[in-house]
Write an enzyme that holds these catalytic residues in place. Structure first.
Site, PDB file in Angstrom:
ATOM      1  N   SER A  96       0.607   3.060  -5.849  1.00  0.00           N
ATOM      2  CA  SER A  96       0.709   1.733  -5.241  1.00  0.00           C
ATOM      3  C   SER A  96       2.154   1.283  -5.316  1.00  0.00           C
ATOM      4  CB  SER A  96      -0.179   0.722  -5.981  1.00  0.00           C
ATOM      5  OG  SER A  96       0.116  -0.607  -5.579  1.00  0.00           O
ATOM      6  N   TYR A 156      -2.651  -2.678 -14.373  1.00  0.00           N
ATOM      7  CA  TYR A 156      -2.787  -2.029 -13.064  1.00  0.00           C
ATOM      8  C   TYR A 156      -1.447  -1.475 -12.600  1.00  0.00           C
ATOM      9  CZ  TYR A 156      -3.610  -1.284  -8.117  1.00  0.00           C
ATOM     10  OH  TYR A 156      -3.687  -0.714  -6.876  1.00  0.00           O
TER      11      TYR A 156
END
Length: 270
Positions: A143, A156
């Site tokens: 990501s 995350y």
């Protein structure tokens, strides 16, 4: 329906919806048979039936919760033992927007287990078989928050930084052995990820990319030989300069003495 020769079996995790479902669609249309891995059995079978009817490919649902050790072990065994597997897409993952003051540590631990541990173990299961055959492709979904670490939840972001760093190491270890590694860094993408993460409004933001565009761009990047693919980054030179800077500073870490800015030489001489 197609009758083209199979390009082998592609394993896609997190395949029942979102980015994983689009990868499944595109890979089947590119001539891969599929092993689709997800927890939601109903969605998994619906997708498998649709793709089998549309493409004529062999589509196998594989119900598994990769946060559960026994389910993960079953998939690891399949990756080690099935010589028809030629491609692995490590897409399964979860996210959060909660800060350390509002997030539950057990939820963070579950995120680490899925985003890091499962991805790592599946890669370790697939890589030796690919090396033995002299070919294979591993696509790991990271990501942009792996770089923009302050954007969402810290665990995350850190898990996605891991995926990016892991990809660099895999390139070093496997590139000369016939195994292709691609690390994909999506930005905000219109999937159910945001519902689970607790910020559904992001799905309709003007800065949010469709899952179809994300996957189509990523596969073109794979075709073009990109090792790291960031579909939303408009100027590839920005990434090239980032990488050049990272590699340049890495060469400056090997010093037996601390920097003079800490004043240790002066302090020791006094």
């Amino acid at each position: 329906m197609t009758t083209q020769t199979s390009r082998g079996l592609a394993v896609v995790t997190g395949a029942s919806a979102g980015i994983g479902a689009v990868y499944a669609d595109r890979l089947a249309k590119r001539g891969y048979d599929l092993l689709l891995v997800a927890r939601n059995e109903e969605r998994l079978h619906a997708l498998a039936d649709r793709l089998a009817n549309e493409t004529g490919r062999r589509i196998e649902p594989f119900k598994a919760d990769l946060g559960r050790k026994e389910d993960l072990s079953r998939l690891e065994a399949r990756l080690r033992e099935d010589a028809s597997i030629t491609l692995l897409v490590n897409n399964a993952g979860i996210g959060s927007v909660a800060s350390i003051l509002t997030g539950e540590v057990e939820e963070m631990d579950a995120m680490i287990q899925l985003n890091i541990t499962a991805l790592t173990r599946l890669t370790y299961a697939a890589a030796p078989s690919f090396v033995a055959r002299g070919s294979g492709t591993i696509i790991n979904i990271s990501s942009v928050v792996g770089i923009a670490a302050e954007a969402l939840n810290g665990v995350y972001s850190a898990s996605k930084s891991y995926v990016l760093s892991f990809g660099h190491s895999l390139q070093k270890d496997l590139a000369d052995k016939g195994v292709r590694i691609q690390t994909v860094l999506p930005g905000a993408t219109a999937t159910e990820f945001w519902d689970v993460a607790g910020y559904a409004a992001q799905k309709t933001s003007s800065t949010t990319m469709s899952a179809a565009d994300l996957v189509d761009a990523a596969l073109i990047g794979l075709d073009q030989g990109e090792r790291v693919t960031i579909p939303g980054l408009q100027d590839l030179g920005d990434w090239t300069r980032w990488e050049e800077g990272r590699r340049a500073i890495s060469a400056q870490f090997g010093n037996a003495k601390p920097s003079s800015r800490y004043g240790l030489a002066t302090a020791n001489a006094a």
